[in-house]
Scaffold this active site. Sequence first.
Site, PDB file in Angstrom:
ATOM      1  N   SER A  27       0.801  -1.226   0.000  1.00  0.00           N
ATOM      2  CA  SER A  27       0.000   0.000   0.000  1.00  0.00           C
ATOM      3  C   SER A  27       0.836   1.280   0.000  1.00  0.00           C
ATOM      4  CB  SER A  27      -0.976  -0.003   1.181  1.00  0.00           C
ATOM      5  OG  SER A  27      -1.943  -1.019   1.018  1.00  0.00           O
ATOM      6  N   THR A  72      -5.960  -3.567   7.148  1.00  0.00           N
ATOM      7  CA  THR A  72      -5.850  -4.914   6.613  1.00  0.00           C
ATOM      8  C   THR A  72      -5.925  -5.913   7.765  1.00  0.00           C
ATOM      9  OG1 THR A  72      -4.564  -6.339   5.144  1.00  0.00           O
ATOM     10  CG2 THR A  72      -3.313  -4.885   6.619  1.00  0.00           C
ATOM     11  N   LYS A  76      -9.987  -5.596  10.192  1.00  0.00           N
ATOM     12  CA  LYS A  76     -11.093  -5.022   9.413  1.00  0.00           C
ATOM     13  C   LYS A  76     -12.419  -5.023  10.181  1.00  0.00           C
ATOM     14  CE  LYS A  76      -9.272  -5.894   4.785  1.00  0.00           C
ATOM     15  NZ  LYS A  76      -9.555  -6.467   3.453  1.00  0.00           N
ATOM     16  N   ASN A  97     -12.168  -1.483   5.160  1.00  0.00           N
ATOM     17  CA  ASN A  97     -10.750  -1.394   4.789  1.00  0.00           C
ATOM     18  C   ASN A  97     -10.296   0.048   4.573  1.00  0.00           C
ATOM     19  OD1 ASN A  97     -11.870  -0.788   2.243  1.00  0.00           O
ATOM     20  ND2 ASN A  97     -10.183  -1.799   1.175  1.00  0.00           N
ATOM     21  N   ALA A 138     -17.110 -18.253   1.324  1.00  0.00           N
ATOM     22  CA  ALA A 138     -18.163 -17.490   2.006  1.00  0.00           C
ATOM     23  C   ALA A 138     -17.609 -16.738   3.209  1.00  0.00           C
ATOM     24  CB  ALA A 138     -19.287 -18.435   2.437  1.00  0.00           C
ATOM     25  N   SER A 165     -23.713 -24.118   4.757  1.00  0.00           N
ATOM     26  CA  SER A 165     -24.571 -23.238   5.558  1.00  0.00           C
ATOM     27  C   SER A 165     -24.064 -21.798   5.541  1.00  0.00           C
ATOM     28  CB  SER A 165     -24.657 -23.748   7.000  1.00  0.00           C
ATOM     29  OG  SER A 165     -23.367 -23.798   7.595  1.00  0.00           O
ATOM     30  N   MET A 230      -8.582 -14.224  -6.228  1.00  0.00           N
ATOM     31  CA  MET A 230      -8.262 -13.008  -5.477  1.00  0.00           C
ATOM     32  C   MET A 230      -6.827 -13.014  -4.946  1.00  0.00           C
ATOM     33  SD  MET A 230     -11.665 -12.044  -3.323  1.00  0.00           S
ATOM     34  CE  MET A 230     -13.278 -11.914  -4.089  1.00  0.00           C
ATOM     35  N   GLY A 254      -5.313 -11.681  -8.503  1.00  0.00           N
ATOM     36  CA  GLY A 254      -5.888 -10.581  -7.737  1.00  0.00           C
ATOM     37  C   GLY A 254      -5.029  -9.344  -7.589  1.00  0.00           C
TER      38      GLY A 254
END
Length: 292
Positions: A27, A72, A76, A97, A138, A165, A230, A254
């Site tokens: 970053s 990060t 988060k 973020n 998920a 689930s 990603m 990603g």
Amino acid sequence: MTDMPSVTTPALDRYAVFGNPIGHSKSPFIHGQFASITQQPLSYEAILAPIDGFEASLRAFFQAGGKGANVTVPFKEQAFALCDSLSAEATLAGAVNTLSLLADGTIYGDNTDGLGLVADLIRHLGSLQHKRVLLVGAGGAARGCILPLLKAEVGQLVITNRTQSKAQALVEIFSQVQQGRYSDKLQSMPMPELSGEFDLVINSTSASLAGELPPLPQSIIGNKTACYDMMYGAKPTAFNQWAVQQDAAQVIDGLGMLVGQAAKSFALWRGVEPDTSGVLKLLRDKLQADAQ
């Protein structure tokens, strides 16, 4: 002898990224490049926050004049809880973020991860309208990109996960967004039951970091399917190697999502969105060089 007029250098607005660990963060490099491209007077640093001291570190940064921050892992969700106001994306992601210190001293939180993903997908694929999309995973990474994908008007979004689930729970949450506007586009499906080719398969799991693969059936990949992981690295990820073996039309990692989410954060803070292509090339070249 006359005195030379003094020249004052305008103070740079301070920004930072908080994480633990943080030494690997790209970053500071990315935002430094953005500042140069857009001629914005700012500094950007990486701050290692103690695992049990994120809030104190963040508030000290803002009290010392900080204007905004990226967050990060593993902070988060903590950042989300600290915010006084939130974007729709952050609210639904349950994680933040990007933080902005507003003029009234309150903290505004956003989640630009999904926006960065969609921007990179559109850069590679063009419009996402009407596409049949499979989202693998998920967890937090998946949750952060669901609303931006739906806003991009995908035709169908199927979520699959080892623990089914969790995928179904995300479908139920996002089916209620905007009075059920997207409910007919959302579906969860166990991995063994996936059928038919998808236009786009997105791997949001971190399995590639361990060289592992989600147990996906080969039949979901056709000769027009694009696959997106990603994760990224100097070499193709395990997921993208598998996609190539299945003759996917296109495989993407990603790195563009990383640069894209940074550009969205930068635009939120500075009111100008930087071009990402040059920075992305520099990062890609650096990855390759470091691997040699």
